[in-house]
Design an enzyme around this catalytic site. Structure first.
Site, short mmCIF file in Angstrom:
data_model
loop_
_atom_site.label_atom_id
_atom_site.label_comp_id
_atom_site.label_asym_id
_atom_site.label_seq_id
_atom_site.Cartn_x
_atom_site.Cartn_y
_atom_site.Cartn_z
N GLY A 1 73.50 16.58 62.47
CA GLY A 1 74.26 17.77 62.11
C GLY A 1 74.02 18.25 60.70
O GLY A 1 74.65 19.23 60.26
N HIS B 1 64.35 8.62 63.08
CA HIS B 1 65.04 9.88 63.35
C HIS B 1 64.79 10.85 62.21
O HIS B 1 64.98 10.51 61.03
CB HIS B 1 66.54 9.62 63.51
N GLU C 1 65.65 20.89 69.17
CA GLU C 1 67.03 21.09 69.61
C GLU C 1 67.81 21.88 68.57
O GLU C 1 67.82 21.54 67.39
CB GLU C 1 67.72 19.73 69.82
N ASP D 1 63.50 15.32 65.93
CA ASP D 1 64.39 14.26 66.41
C ASP D 1 63.77 12.87 66.26
O ASP D 1 64.31 12.03 65.55
CB ASP D 1 64.81 14.50 67.86
N GLY E 1 68.30 12.82 57.49
CA GLY E 1 69.71 13.02 57.17
C GLY E 1 70.56 12.73 58.38
O GLY E 1 70.06 12.49 59.49
N GLU E 2 71.86 12.76 58.18
CA GLU E 2 72.79 12.49 59.27
C GLU E 2 72.68 13.57 60.35
O GLU E 2 72.25 14.69 60.08
CB GLU E 2 74.23 12.43 58.73
N LYS F 1 68.72 19.64 59.94
CA LYS F 1 67.27 19.36 59.91
C LYS F 1 66.50 20.31 60.84
O LYS F 1 65.51 20.90 60.43
CB LYS F 1 67.02 17.90 60.30
N SER F 2 66.97 20.43 62.07
CA SER F 2 66.26 21.27 63.03
C SER F 2 66.35 22.75 62.67
O SER F 2 65.38 23.50 62.82
CB SER F 2 66.82 21.04 64.45
N ARG G 1 68.81 16.52 38.01
CA ARG G 1 68.65 17.95 37.73
C ARG G 1 67.35 18.25 36.99
O ARG G 1 66.98 19.41 36.84
CB ARG G 1 69.84 18.46 36.91
#
Length: 321
Positions: free
Chosen positions: A160, A142, A206, A181, A157-158, A163-164, A247
């Protein structure tokens, strides 16, 4: 046990524009299982130990000339030694004329016989590269894969995390989408991973609140690309005030995919951060590192802190499932 992949002889014929001289059954029913290629040299003398019948056989001037200079009975035996092992297929290069006795022998032993106008060495290289990709070990993960300044960046990443949305912004800035996706990752060599999109969702992306869009239709052909090597991974995660984020960029973090180490950068998400610009900067910085320049090391040198050694850390981004 690792899953074994195959490619039909029909796809190989279409991809390399091969001429069918003889084929015992439909090409789509003949499966090629290995990317290894063979030129039948010593096998024609009768030495058949270690011969791999799964390999496609390539013949050029040397092989056909060797057969032509044999006496008819010697030639018959040589072809029997070789074709009697039932190799996957035989391809004659340079558009050479194929003698009748060779065609008849292939028909007798039911070995597919093909021909190409390409020279032997370039055809070998192209066929091996094609088979390496088609038969490569692969996994699906994913994420979003984009090409940024020539670097293949896998954004994970999770759900939401943005990413898209980041991919859309990158497309608007002139970069290209490879997959959204689901990213199909192939190990095309011991050190190179290549990512692409499953065919049924290729070019689609999406966006929450808008829905599914076709990036190729909306932004044009220049906004998409069928596949790209994976040069780095960017892990998006929510900002954690208790976590110490890197950093300086001295520490090297890696993820292992299909036993290939890929550099990873963890980017914390907070309101107002321009993720597209961060991804662009990370891609350019990764490219500089590959070319031998490291800005963090230069800063440490200017501060007289050359004794600080970077450390390597391997991250577990995904389970093995």
């Amino acid at each position: 046990m690792a899953e074994q992949y195959s490619v039909s002889l029909e796809k190989i014929i279409q991809n390399h524009s091969l001429e069918i001289v003889y084929i015992p059954k439909p090409a789509n029913e003949i499966e090629i299982l290995t990317s290894e290629i063979n030129r039948p040299g010593i096998v024609l003398t009768g030495y058949t130990d270690y011969f791999d019948s799964l390999r496609i056989q390539i013949l050029g001037w040397t092989e056909l000339g060797f057969l032509q200079n044999m006496l008819p009975e010697e030639r018959r035996r040589a072809l029997a030694y070789w074709l009697g092992l039932h190799p996957a297929a035989a391809v004659v290069t340079r558009g050479l004329e194929i003698p009748d006795y060779f065609v008849e022998a292939c028909e007798e032993y039911e070995v597919p016989l093909l021909r190409t106008d390409e020279e032997t060495s370039p055809f070998l290289a192209a066929l091996i590269a094609y088979l390496n990709r088609e038969l490569a070990p692969r996994i699906t993960r994913h994420g979003v894969l984009v090409e940024v300044y020539g670097e293949g960046v896998l954004i994970v990443g999770e759900s939401g995390a943005g990413k898209s949305e980041t991919a859309i912004e990158l497309i608007k800035r002139g970069h290209r989408l490879i997959a959204d996706d689901a990213v199909e990752i192939r190990k095309v060599s011991d050190k190179v991973l290549e990512g692409s999109s499953p065919t049924n969702i290729r070019h689609f992306i999406e966006l929450r609140g808008i829905g599914i869009i076709n990036a190729r239709r909306v932004f044009g052909m220049g906004a998409v690309k069928p596949q790209e090597k994976i040069d780095m991974i960017i892990q998006l995660e929510e900002w954690d005030s208790t976590k110490a984020y890197d950093r300086l960029g001295l520490d090297n973090e890696y993820a292992k995919l299909l036993d290939v180490k890929v550099p990873v950068i963890t980017v914390p998400i907070t309101p107002g951060r321009n993720l597209a610009v961060i991804v662009e900067t990370a891609a350019m910085n990764n490219r500089q590192k590959k070319m031998g320049y490291n800005g963090a090391k230069e800063l440490m040198h200017s501060l007289g802190m050359d004794d600080i050694e970077p450390s390597d850390k391997e991250l577990e981004l995904w389970s093995n499932s």
